[in-house]
Scaffold this active site. Structure first.
Site, PDB file in Angstrom:
ATOM      1  N   PHE A 148       0.843  -1.194   0.000  1.00 44.34           N
ATOM      2  CA  PHE A 148       0.000   0.000   0.000  1.00 44.34           C
ATOM      3  C   PHE A 148       0.877   1.241   0.000  1.00 44.34           C
ATOM      4  O   PHE A 148       1.780   1.361   0.830  1.00 44.34           O
ATOM      5  CB  PHE A 148      -0.902   0.020   1.238  1.00 44.34           C
TER       6      PHE A 148
ATOM      7  N   ASP B 211       9.210   2.549   1.446  1.00 47.22           N
ATOM      8  CA  ASP B 211       8.082   3.276   2.037  1.00 47.22           C
ATOM      9  C   ASP B 211       8.044   2.979   3.536  1.00 47.22           C
ATOM     10  O   ASP B 211       7.587   1.924   3.957  1.00 47.22           O
ATOM     11  CB  ASP B 211       6.783   2.841   1.346  1.00 47.22           C
TER      12      ASP B 211
ATOM     13  N   LYS C 224       2.981   9.437   8.909  1.00 46.69           N
ATOM     14  CA  LYS C 224       2.331   8.919  10.124  1.00 46.69           C
ATOM     15  C   LYS C 224       3.036   9.305  11.439  1.00 46.69           C
ATOM     16  O   LYS C 224       2.798  10.376  11.967  1.00 46.69           O
ATOM     17  CB  LYS C 224       2.156   7.403  10.024  1.00 46.69           C
TER      18      LYS C 224
END
Ligand code: PLP
Length: 404
Positions: free
Chosen positions: A137, A221, A250
């Site tokens: 993702f 990522d 995040k």
């Protein structure tokens, strides 16, 4: 009118029904509109690194807001330069590293996508191919969706930005697909949204070797795995490799929306003035808060705490002896609890009934991503509440079987 009615009427339906309405948070706890307290082991999806309303976070927001919040990227500010230097140090880029700031994970990955295209278009060889991993993702914007190997997410939005090819997450598949026309390989070091799926043993080291051999960038990522969550500042550091770029978001903001692309070595020279930008990205307020959050993680040894509490939680979960629990995946405080039946959503609902917030990235996985500063008290309470939730669902399963 209830808050459910308001949400159902006023919000675009990109998410399903909201599960609760929270009005306040403190440390590892949340309170809903009825004054009910919940233990929060989701932490805003690995975002609230220091928990809720941490004094360091609160003070950083208030102090910087009262000093200088935003001036645009025509100008520098001390917090922006301080955070760039801090991220370079924590990621181990050395002198030659550089940082680009955005406001989210998707924006960090958009920047990384453009970095890959620049590498593909400006080098000696043309490199139109970009490789990404099936099930990984990378975000919801059109660019990052094109990098996200989930056909059901892409389907309503076709055509995708071209050039991305998805490969199985095996060293063999990478060997077989790689050539000198590949600009970059994107890797999610633990596939969080897919269900906390670990890479095969040795994958990152092999990926580094294979991409380097073909002159392709290795882009990791770290949006979910970064900021100390896995027991290192960044998950790639467990493998002892140097990538060409990583993306973070995040947890680095502790609740403030911020993301960044961090480049290493020659990849740091690909962008040039006019090739990318953001109005808000890297403003003084966001970067001051992120620096304060990362400084607190460092000062309190929370990267080590993530490793240690992660081990403690895994031991406790496997020790439950629940017939439903298959085992734990992930690393540090990014934990996927695999279930033997596709009842993860029921476990999440039961946990909420018992006062525990967790989440189900798929039907047979529970994801635990609590704040990095949790201790024995929170873990003991988690074990009690999680046991109760599992038992509720196990009892329902037994009843179902009996009546079947
Ligand atoms: C959450 C996430 C993103 C997207 O971040 P947003 O801030 O939601 O845009 C990208 N990659 C990974 C690995 C993520 O976990």
């Amino acid at each position: 009118m209830s808050w459910q009615d308001d949400a159902g009427r006023d919000l675009l339906r990109t998410f399903g029904d909201r599960m609760a309405m929270f009005v306040r948070g403190e440390g590892a706890y949340l309170w809903d509109a009825d004054g009910r307290r919940y233990l929060d082991f989701l932490a805003g999806i690995a975002v609230n690194s220091l928990g809720h309303a941490h004094p360091v976070f609160v003070d950083a927001v208030a102090t910087q807001a009262a000093t200088l919040a935003h001036v645009s990227n025509y100008f520098a500010t001390p917090p922006q330069l301080e955070l760039a230097a801090r991220l370079k140090r924590l990621a181990g880029t050395g002198e030659s590293g550089r940082v680009y700031f955005g406001n989210s994970g998707a924006e960090a990955n958009e920047a990384a996508f453009k970095l890959a295209r620049l590498h593909g278009s400006t080098g000696e060889k043309e490199r139109p191919r970009i490789l990404a991993l099936t099930d990984a993702f990378h975000g919801r914007t059109m660019g990052t969706l094109a990098l996200t190997g989930k056909p059901y997410m892409q389907q309503p939005f076709l055509p995708m930005v071209p050039g991305v090819e998805f490969i199985d997450t095996t060293i063999d598949a990478l060997e077989a697909t790689m050539d000198d026309r590949v600009a970059a390989l994107f890797v999610e070091p633990i596939k969080g949204e897919a269900g906390v799926i670990d890479l095969p043993e040795g994958y990152l080291r092999a990926a580094r070797e294979i991409t380097a051999r073909h002159g392709a960038l290795l882009i990791v990522d770290e949006i979910q795995t970064g900021a100390g969550r896995t027991g290192e500042w960044f998950a790639f550091q467990h493998a002892g490799i140097t990538p060409d770029a990583i993306t973070v978001a995040k947890g680095i903001g502790g609740g403030f929306p911020i993301g960044a692309l961090i480049t290493f070595g020659a990849a740091s020279e690909l962008f040039y003035p006019g090739t990318h930008g953001s109005t808000f990205g890297g403003n003084a307020l966001g970067t001051a808060v992120s620096s304060a959050v990362l400084a607190e993680i460092e000062a309190e040894g929370l990267v080590g705490n993530a490793a240690e509490r992660g081990r403690q939680l895994r031991t406790a979960i496997t020790g439950l002896g629940s017939a439903l629990v298959e085992g734990c995946r992930g690393r540090g405080l990014l934990i996927g609890v695999g279930l033997r039946h596709p009842v993860a959503k029921a476990v999440v609902a039961a946990a909420q009934e018992h006062g525990l917030i967790i989440n189900a990235p798929n039907d047979s996985t529970i994801r635990l991503v609590p704040a990095l500063n949790i201790g024995d008290v929170e873990i003991d309470e988690f074990v009690q509440l999680f046991t109760a939730a599992l038992r509720t669902v196990e009892d329902a399963l037994v009843l179902e079987e009996a009546s079947a």
